[in-house]
Design an enzyme around this catalytic site. Structure first.
Site, PDB file in Angstrom:
ATOM      1  CE  LYS A   1       7.116  10.137  -5.449  1.00 52.23           C
ATOM      2  NZ  LYS A   1       6.726  10.393  -6.574  1.00 52.23           N
TER       3      LYS A   1
ATOM      4  NE  ARG B   1       7.008   6.544   4.216  1.00 49.51           N
ATOM      5  CZ  ARG B   1       8.293   6.217   3.674  1.00 49.51           C
ATOM      6  NH1 ARG B   1       9.151   7.268   3.064  1.00 49.51           N
ATOM      7  NH2 ARG B   1       8.922   5.016   3.632  1.00 49.51           N
TER       8      ARG B   1
ATOM      9  CG  ASN C   1       6.423   1.257   6.635  1.00 50.82           C
ATOM     10  OD1 ASN C   1       5.714   0.577   5.887  1.00 50.82           O
ATOM     11  ND2 ASN C   1       7.559   1.924   6.142  1.00 50.82           N
ATOM     12  N   GLY C   2       5.931  -2.157   7.357  1.00 47.94           N
ATOM     13  CA  GLY C   2       6.468  -3.316   7.007  1.00 47.94           C
ATOM     14  C   GLY C   2       5.463  -4.423   6.975  1.00 47.94           C
TER      15      GLY C   2
ATOM     16  CE  LYS D   1       4.479   9.166 -13.753  1.00 52.18           C
ATOM     17  NZ  LYS D   1       4.745   7.920 -13.908  1.00 52.18           N
TER      18      LYS D   1
ATOM     19  CD  GLU E   1       7.210   7.156 -16.331  1.00 53.23           C
ATOM     20  OE1 GLU E   1       7.061   7.972 -15.326  1.00 53.23           O
ATOM     21  OE2 GLU E   1       7.506   5.950 -16.149  1.00 53.23           O
TER      22      GLU E   1
ATOM     23  CB  CYS F   1       2.284   2.627   6.731  1.00 49.98           C
ATOM     24  SG  CYS F   1       1.655   1.220   6.193  1.00 49.98           S
TER      25      CYS F   1
ATOM     26  CD  GLU G   1       2.137   5.695 -11.704  1.00 53.78           C
ATOM     27  OE1 GLU G   1       2.641   5.072 -11.020  1.00 53.78           O
ATOM     28  OE2 GLU G   1       2.495   6.830 -12.521  1.00 53.78           O
TER      29      GLU G   1
ATOM     30  CG  HIS H   1       4.326  -8.988 -35.106  1.00 50.02           C
ATOM     31  ND1 HIS H   1       4.843  -9.985 -35.751  1.00 50.02           N
ATOM     32  CD2 HIS H   1       5.011  -7.792 -35.565  1.00 50.02           C
ATOM     33  CE1 HIS H   1       5.483  -9.633 -36.736  1.00 50.02           C
ATOM     34  NE2 HIS H   1       5.986  -8.330 -36.710  1.00 50.02           N
TER      35      HIS H   1
ATOM     36  CD1 TRP I   1      -1.170   1.955  -0.171  1.00 49.30           C
ATOM     37  CD2 TRP I   1      -0.096  -0.049   0.261  1.00 49.30           C
ATOM     38  NE1 TRP I   1      -1.168   1.211  -1.527  1.00 49.30           N
ATOM     39  CE2 TRP I   1      -0.720  -0.091  -0.956  1.00 49.30           C
ATOM     40  CE3 TRP I   1       0.518  -1.087   0.691  1.00 49.30           C
ATOM     41  CZ2 TRP I   1      -0.461  -0.816  -1.891  1.00 49.30           C
ATOM     42  CZ3 TRP I   1       0.621  -2.279   0.096  1.00 49.30           C
ATOM     43  CH2 TRP I   1      -0.111  -2.190  -1.356  1.00 49.30           C
TER      44      TRP I   1
END
Length: 591
Positions: free
Chosen positions: A586, A27, A99-100, A472, A468, A2, A475, A491, A73
């Site tokens: 983020k 955030r 936050n936490g 993306k 990567e 947050c 996301e 395989h 968040w």
């Protein structure tokens, strides 16, 4: 994950709090809220959704003396207005943003319920507010109540607190979640990171775990274990925290287009034209170490995989571990091992946990972060900055390239290979050309908006870049995407290929070009929709996008940017919230 903003004193607090929240929405953005002291009372306003919705309900005519604000968040409780911060204690003596994660909030809540406290939300934060109130009513001192509360709480927390009887003071406490103070003319400020404060000050105090206290318009007090401690002031380069869109439609595309300048800035900071500028003691320690162990999460983990490939020719044992896994099964902590901690934010909770384990064992850590003054940067044996500047979009773009180029430079310094600098400069030039042709990538993206799944395929460095690239697409475009080495298709994964399945192939290295081309033919035979991104020297006429040549070990920096642009434009065509994708934040500051 947050975002917290708080302030007290002679500034326009409404503007500071709401603008600060907008800058911290990367955030978290499930809900938002504000509390401020005006006309002898604390007023709380909360909404579900973005800060813009909160701004619409907060009067433009308020003139508070102290205020706090929060963008959330969700960790505990649904992302709705009821669970949004700030929260108040039963008697409304304390108003708090947090936050936490409080790990023992359930037993604490039960204890307080037995004592008559009522709870109206599903959050762990409401427990903190009521615990503070109970302990204050017993001790008569806010500072003592903060100390006792910190002793009772288990988990992580950064809190900004208004006490209803003190309209000109803002309290705080911190453990394992980011929080720093800002000292401005006639005002005291705090926030989760410097971004909301840089328009007001360049003078900050980085709080340590276990710190608590208060700020006023012209004073601050910090306590640790009930002892008053002297604040240590630090400055920040304000230019690295600019967050203006500058005419771009989204931060993601703006930050992708900044990558060439990031590469140049990185070289300028670690090479003076004749020699590398890394700490000599650190270089000596790396040369002496028998083992190098990378710890990271997400994008930083994929960059670390690339770094491990760079470091192995040095004749050392090189490992890469996901921080969230290693933290619960730590190994390899020994005198002959150096840990390299990779983090864009420098506040990644899982990585902080790893760092504490290593530090407690007397191990050596090298932190590579984008954030000066962050927890990981301050607690490392050696710290190195990535100089990528502020990254607002949730999906990391320029940080990945900065990390990979940084690791190439560090490896070159260990081997005394100055020629690498020119090769990295060539990456910046190649990226300029790729970005100038972004509309070609946009046209490719228009072809795949109906696809639900995607496979990224490569070999060697290209497979690492594929990981990567797939991330993306997950996301920002919400496509299920997975990366596979070309040789692994037979395989198992090739069973998932059917007519029209999207496959993005990467090819840049002449040593593996022939073998990966054979894999592409196997996919074509099964009627996959194949888009190949390649470098010129290993290209084929049917490739979807051909990028300028660079050295194969640096090619992922070029092809990843092609993949980033591809993901951006797929999301754009689908009308998705590119900078703030669902369920993501983020900076991952909770485990």
């Amino acid at each position: 994950m947050c975002g917290i903003v708080g302030g007290v004193g002679n500034i326009n607090l409404r503007e500071y709090l709401l603008t600060g929240l907008k800058k911290l929405e990367y955030r978290g953005y499930d809900s938002a809220g504000i509390a401020y002291y005006e006309s002898s009372e604390v007023i709380v306003q909360k909404v579900s959704g973005r800060v813009s919705s909160l701004e619409a309900v907060v009067s433009e005519n308020i003139a508070p003396t102290v205020g706090i604000a929060h963008t959330r968040w969700a960790t505990h409780g649904q992302p709705n207005a009821l669970n949004a911060h700030p929260h108040q204690s039963n008697q409304k003596l304390f108003t708090i943003v947090h936050n936490g994660v409080i790990e023992n909030f359930r037993p604490l809540r039960q204890q307080l319920t037995v004592r008559g406290y009522q709870f109206h939300t599903e959050t762990d934060t409401e427990v903190i507010a009521n615990l503070l109130e109970r302990l204050f009513l017993r001790s008569g001192s806010v500072i003592e109540a903060l100390a006792q509360t910190m002793e009772a709480l288990e988990g992580s927390f950064a809190c900004a607190i208004i006490f209803a009887q003190e309209p000109n003071r803002l309290y705080f406490m911190k453990k394992a979640s980011p929080l720093l103070l800002g000292v401005a003319k006639g005002a005291g400020l705090l926030a989760s990171d410097p971004v909301p404060m840089v328009d007001y000050t360049s003078r900050f105090v980085d709080l340590e775990d276990g710190d608590y206290g208060y700020i006023e318009a012209d004073d601050l007090k910090i306590y640790h274990d009930r002892v008053l401690v002297k604040p240590v002031f630090a400055t920040r380069n304000v230019d690295l925290f600019k967050s203006d869109l500058e005419g771009y439609p989204h931060y993601m595309i703006k930050e992708i287009e900044e990558i060439p300048s990031v590469v140049k800035r990185l070289v300028d900071n670690y090479y003076d034209g004749s020699e590398f500028l890394f700490n000599r003691n650190m270089i000596k320690a790396l040369r002496s170490a028998k083992k190098i162990h990378f710890l990271a999460c997400g994008t930083s983990y994929y960059a670390s995989k690339m770094g491990a490939k760079y470091f192995r020719p040095l004749g050392k044992s090189v490992l890469v571990s996901i921080a969230s896994e290693w933290a619960y099964d730590p190994y390899d902590v020994s005198d002959d091992t150096i840990f390299i901690l990779m983090s864009q934010s420098g506040e990644t909770a899982d990585l902080i946990r790893c760092q504490k384990i290593i530090n407690a064992s007397g191990g050596i850590t090298i932190a590579a972060t984008n954030t000066k003054g962050s927890t990981i940067e301050r607690k490392a044996t050696y710290s190195l900055l990535l100089y990528a500047g502020l990254e607002v979009a949730v999906a990391s773009t320029k940080s990945y390239v900065a990390q990979v180029c940084f690791l190439a430079l560090l490896c070159a310094a260990l081997k005394n290979e100055n020629a690498v600098v020119a090769e990295i400069d060539r990456v910046a030039e190649a990226l300029h050309e790729v970005i100038s042709r972004k509309e070609e990538i946009h046209d490719l993206a228009k072809q795949v908006t109906k696809n639900k799944d995607a496979f990224f395929v490569g070999r060697g460095y290209d497979f690492l870049a594929s990981m990567e690239g797939a991330l993306k697409l997950k996301e920002v475009a919400y496509l299920h995407a997975e990366a596979y080495p070309g040789g692994e298709l037979k395989h198992g994964p090739i069973a998932l290929i059917e007519p029209g399945t999207l496959v993005v192939g990467l090819v840049s290295d002449p040593e593996v070009a022939s073998s990966i081309r054979n894999n592409f033919e196997e996919l074509r035979a099964r009627k996959a929709k194949l888009l190949i991104f390649s470098l010129h020297k290993v290209s084929s006429p049917e490739d979807a996008f051909i990028a300028p040549d660079v050295k194969p070990y640096l090619a992922p920096n070029v092809l990843v940017v092609v993949a980033q642009l591809f993901a951006y434009y797929v999301a754009l065509e689908k009308g998705l919230p590119i900078d703030k994708p669902r369920n993501l934040a983020k900076s991952v500051t909770v485990e």
